[in-house]
Design a protein around this motif. Structure first.
Motif, PDB file in Angstrom:
ATOM      1  N   ALA A 192      -0.531 -10.284  -4.562  1.00 38.47           N
ATOM      2  CA  ALA A 192      -0.246 -11.421  -5.391  1.00 38.47           C
ATOM      3  C   ALA A 192      -1.035 -12.619  -4.632  1.00 38.47           C
ATOM      4  O   ALA A 192      -1.206 -13.542  -4.916  1.00 38.47           O
ATOM      5  CB  ALA A 192       1.124 -11.626  -5.553  1.00 38.47           C
ATOM      6  N   ARG A 193      -0.688 -12.654  -3.147  1.00 41.03           N
ATOM      7  CA  ARG A 193      -1.263 -13.922  -2.450  1.00 41.03           C
ATOM      8  C   ARG A 193      -2.713 -14.113  -2.560  1.00 41.03           C
ATOM      9  O   ARG A 193      -3.191 -15.116  -2.775  1.00 41.03           O
ATOM     10  CB  ARG A 193      -0.923 -13.451  -0.980  1.00 41.03           C
ATOM     11  CG  ARG A 193      -1.233 -14.540   0.125  1.00 41.03           C
ATOM     12  CD  ARG A 193      -0.684 -14.360   1.440  1.00 41.03           C
ATOM     13  NE  ARG A 193       0.723 -14.671   1.741  1.00 41.03           N
ATOM     14  CZ  ARG A 193       1.379 -13.329   1.719  1.00 41.03           C
ATOM     15  NH1 ARG A 193       1.032 -12.408   2.288  1.00 41.03           N
ATOM     16  NH2 ARG A 193       2.740 -13.690   1.933  1.00 41.03           N
ATOM     17  N   VAL A 194      -3.375 -12.908  -2.671  1.00 45.79           N
ATOM     18  CA  VAL A 194      -4.842 -13.074  -2.656  1.00 45.79           C
ATOM     19  C   VAL A 194      -5.467 -13.520  -3.951  1.00 45.79           C
ATOM     20  O   VAL A 194      -6.167 -14.624  -3.980  1.00 45.79           O
ATOM     21  CB  VAL A 194      -5.661 -11.615  -2.234  1.00 45.79           C
ATOM     22  CG1 VAL A 194      -7.096 -11.607  -2.865  1.00 45.79           C
ATOM     23  CG2 VAL A 194      -5.419 -11.352  -0.935  1.00 45.79           C
ATOM     24  N   LYS A 195      -4.558 -13.101  -4.752  1.00 42.05           N
ATOM     25  CA  LYS A 195      -4.838 -13.615  -6.328  1.00 42.05           C
ATOM     26  C   LYS A 195      -4.581 -15.099  -6.414  1.00 42.05           C
ATOM     27  O   LYS A 195      -5.406 -15.782  -7.059  1.00 42.05           O
ATOM     28  CB  LYS A 195      -4.094 -12.935  -7.347  1.00 42.05           C
ATOM     29  CG  LYS A 195      -4.594 -11.194  -7.494  1.00 42.05           C
ATOM     30  CD  LYS A 195      -3.882 -10.672  -8.385  1.00 42.05           C
ATOM     31  CE  LYS A 195      -4.465  -9.223  -8.885  1.00 42.05           C
ATOM     32  NZ  LYS A 195      -3.416  -8.618  -9.816  1.00 42.05           N
ATOM     33  N   ARG A 196      -3.714 -15.522  -5.977  1.00 42.38           N
ATOM     34  CA  ARG A 196      -3.101 -17.067  -5.880  1.00 42.38           C
ATOM     35  C   ARG A 196      -4.129 -17.798  -5.067  1.00 42.38           C
ATOM     36  O   ARG A 196      -4.405 -18.938  -5.729  1.00 42.38           O
ATOM     37  CB  ARG A 196      -1.681 -17.322  -5.550  1.00 42.38           C
ATOM     38  CG  ARG A 196      -0.973 -16.693  -6.555  1.00 42.38           C
ATOM     39  CD  ARG A 196       0.673 -16.659  -5.801  1.00 42.38           C
ATOM     40  NE  ARG A 196       1.076 -18.148  -5.346  1.00 42.38           N
ATOM     41  CZ  ARG A 196       2.187 -18.347  -4.889  1.00 42.38           C
ATOM     42  NH1 ARG A 196       3.070 -17.188  -4.693  1.00 42.38           N
ATOM     43  NH2 ARG A 196       2.340 -19.399  -4.489  1.00 42.38           N
TER      44      ARG A 196
END
Length: 590
Positions: free
Chosen positions: A563-567
């Motif tokens: 989720a962090r990488v996608k954001r």
């Protein structure tokens, strides 16, 4: 039937009962003051009666309680007693010290100090029990089930379809929020007069109460202000400034936070002056050895025989060097932001930034693996960097919003301050982004939460991300260097195919700046989001997040990392639409 109706009509309303209790307390307080002026003992039951009356008003009529600030009056009733006991204790300590210094031979009376301390602790413990009971009563009154306190309490209020119930829940949460702060203060006072382990336990309890208060009502600056006080007890200057900034950067800022922050910056200025000058030494000093040819063999043999014994010493020396470097970094970093906040000693800004920048690079280290130089574990390192970038973000935010009603001289000064603030934030974050790009495993880096916070803030504020027409050469170069490293970093993130970045099931949060707030529903709230909930500069980025499940840096798994990488990529896509590097547009080729 008629008799019942008359009884109902004659029964006092909630407002009338609250008014009577309030007037009774006014009378009791007048009697107490008259007794104090006459120096005669007051009614020993009056204090208890006043407390019961205040509690009854709070539970009887919320509107009346808010109108007359009853919850605060109830706390002041306790606080006055606390101040009396603290004064007695201080007087006893001073008396003992005075007799000793003057050589007066008096029988030692350690029992007096012990008795006062015990009396103080007993009162604090009893008050703690009272406030715990009050929270239970408030919960019962407003229908808050046990365990209702959560980081998503505010969202649940908004989503509640029953308007009256929603209003009642909000009233109850705000009252519980205040009680938790008072419980934190009581624990903090216990810690101040505790010893050894008990002091640490009470401070930890106080911190827990304050954090819980912040979690159920994130728009209040009060709990952050109290956490700043706790941080100051341990000499954590960066932590204290972070909390003071947080207490200002909310919808309901704490009134005295700005004044206390200025005091903290003044103490930091003194500590900064005690640091050695422009010393840019490595974390571990290498011994300088020069040997002639005939002595080299003997020396090598001696070094080899002592190598095993030297390893523990080298490890201790390295740990000590890291601790010293981290301490210096924190002091200098706080000084850097203190210059911009207090608007003093601006001529020293460039030198201080140079030292901070050097310290940060040293602590970030180099090579394919990360070193935990900002704390004992990855979670502490991640949290420290998140707080660091938050301080930088607030410094810019604070300067940008102070533009109304200023004189020409103030506008000129503000422009110069903003130039410096932008240089600082883009230069320091460039080092963080550059360091992350060097790592073998980028997706697990403790720098990613701070990078996400920074990029999402820029995505929220295109006027910050894009340089204005009035930027000076220094800021222009600093921005350009940051974006070059940021693009390199984003390209490396894109290359991580094992993370499933290209999956279509999760829409990105910031794919289109014009649709920024509505692009994604129930986007996963991460540890850094919980840490910064209510922080005004990031509120636009948090409106689309799902805070229903508490997360911490310690317990993160693959889901949170993805989720962090996608954001981060989503923020990068949004920024690609508005930024230019070396007069060239940025193209996001997915």
């Amino acid at each position: 039937m008629m008799i019942v109706q008359i009884d109902k009509m004659s029964a006092p309303s909630s407002r009338e009962r609250a008014q009577r209790l309030y007037e009774k307390n006014i009378e009791l307080e007048k009697n107490r003051r008259r007794s104090a002026q006459a120096r005669v003992p007051s009614d020993p039951n009056a204090w208890q009666q006043m407390r019961e009356n205040y509690e009854a008003i709070i539970l009887e009529d919320h509107a009346f309680s808010e109108q007359h600030n009853i919850e605060y009056a109830l706390w002041q009733l306790h606080y006055k007693r606390i101040e009396e006991l603290r004064a007695h204790y201080s007087a006893a300590v001073s008396s003992a010290g005075s007799n000793t210094s003057q050589g007066v031979k008096v029988p030692p009376r350690p029992d007096r100090l012990t008795k006062i301390r015990l009396q103080f602790k007993t009162f604090l413990s009893e008050a703690t029990g009272f406030y715990h009971d009050l929270i239970l009563k408030i919960r019962a009154k407003y229908g808050l089930p046990f365990g209702y306190f959560s980081d998503d309490s505010e969202s649940q209020i908004v989503m509640d379809k029953d308007g009256k119930k929603s209003t009642d829940i909000k009233k109850g949460l705000v009252s519980c929020h205040r009680c938790l702060i008072y419980l934190g203060d009581l624990a903090r006072y216990k810690g101040l007069y505790g010893d050894g382990d008990s002091k640490s336990r009470e401070y930890a309890a106080a911190s827990s109460y304050y954090l819980q208060a912040a979690s159920i009502w994130s728009s209040s600056g009060n709990p952050h202000h109290q956490l700043a006080i706790l941080a100051s007890y341990s000499g954590d200057e960066l932590g204290a400034v972070y909390r003071y900034f947080r207490s200002l950067a909310v919808d309901n800022p704490f009134s005295t936070a700005r004044d206390n922050l200025i005091v903290a910056f003044e103490k930091n200025r003194h500590n900064y002056s005690q640091l050695p000058g422009d010393v840019k030494a490595p974390l571990v000093k290498e011994p300088a050895v020069r040997l002639s040819g005939k002595d080299r063999g003997k020396a090598e043999a001696k070094l080899a025989s002592k190598e095993t014994n030297m390893e523990p010493n080298a490890a201790r020396e390295k740990a000590s060097g890291v601790q010293d470097a981290f301490k210096s970094f924190c002091i200098r970093f706080v000084r850097l932001n203190g210059i911009l906040f207090t608007r003093t000693s601006l001529e020293t800004f460039a030198d201080v930034l140079s030292l901070v920048s050097h310290d940060l690079c040293e602590l970030l280290s180099s090579g394919p693996e990360e070193e935990l130089n900002f704390g004992t574990d990855a979670a502490e390192n991640a949290l420290l960097l998140v707080r660091m970038v938050s301080i930088l973000v607030f410094t810019v935010y604070n300067l940008k919003r102070e533009s109304d009603g200023q004189t020409y001289a103030e506008i000129v000064q503000r422009t110069a301050l903003l130039q410096n603030a932008f240089v600082a934030v883009f230069e320091l974050m460039r080092h963080v982004v550059e360091r992350c790009s060097q790592l073998r495993d980028v997706s697990s880096s403790y720098t990613l939460p701070a990078i996400l916070v920074f990029l999402e803030w820029l995505a929220c504020c295109p006027d910050v991300a894009v340089a204005g027409s009035d930027v000076d050469e220094k800021q222009s170069m600093t921005r350009s260097l940051f974006w070059k490293h940021c693009i390199s970093f984003l390209n490396k993130i894109l290359s991580i195919r094992t993370m499933g970045i290209g999956d279509d099931e999760d829409e990105t949060c910031f794919f289109n700046m014009s649709r920024y707030e509505g692009e994604t529903e129930n986007c996963l709230a991460l540890s850094e989001d919980f840490e910064l909930r209510g922080f005004l500069p990031l509120v636009p980025a948090h409106t689309i997040l799902d805070f229903s499940r508490k997360r911490s840096f310690i317990s993160e798994g693959d889901k949170e990392k993805k989720a962090r990488v996608k954001r981060i990529l989503a923020a990068g896509k949004a920024l690609a639409n508005v930024i230019r590097v070396d007069q060239k547009n940025v193209c996001f080729d997915s």
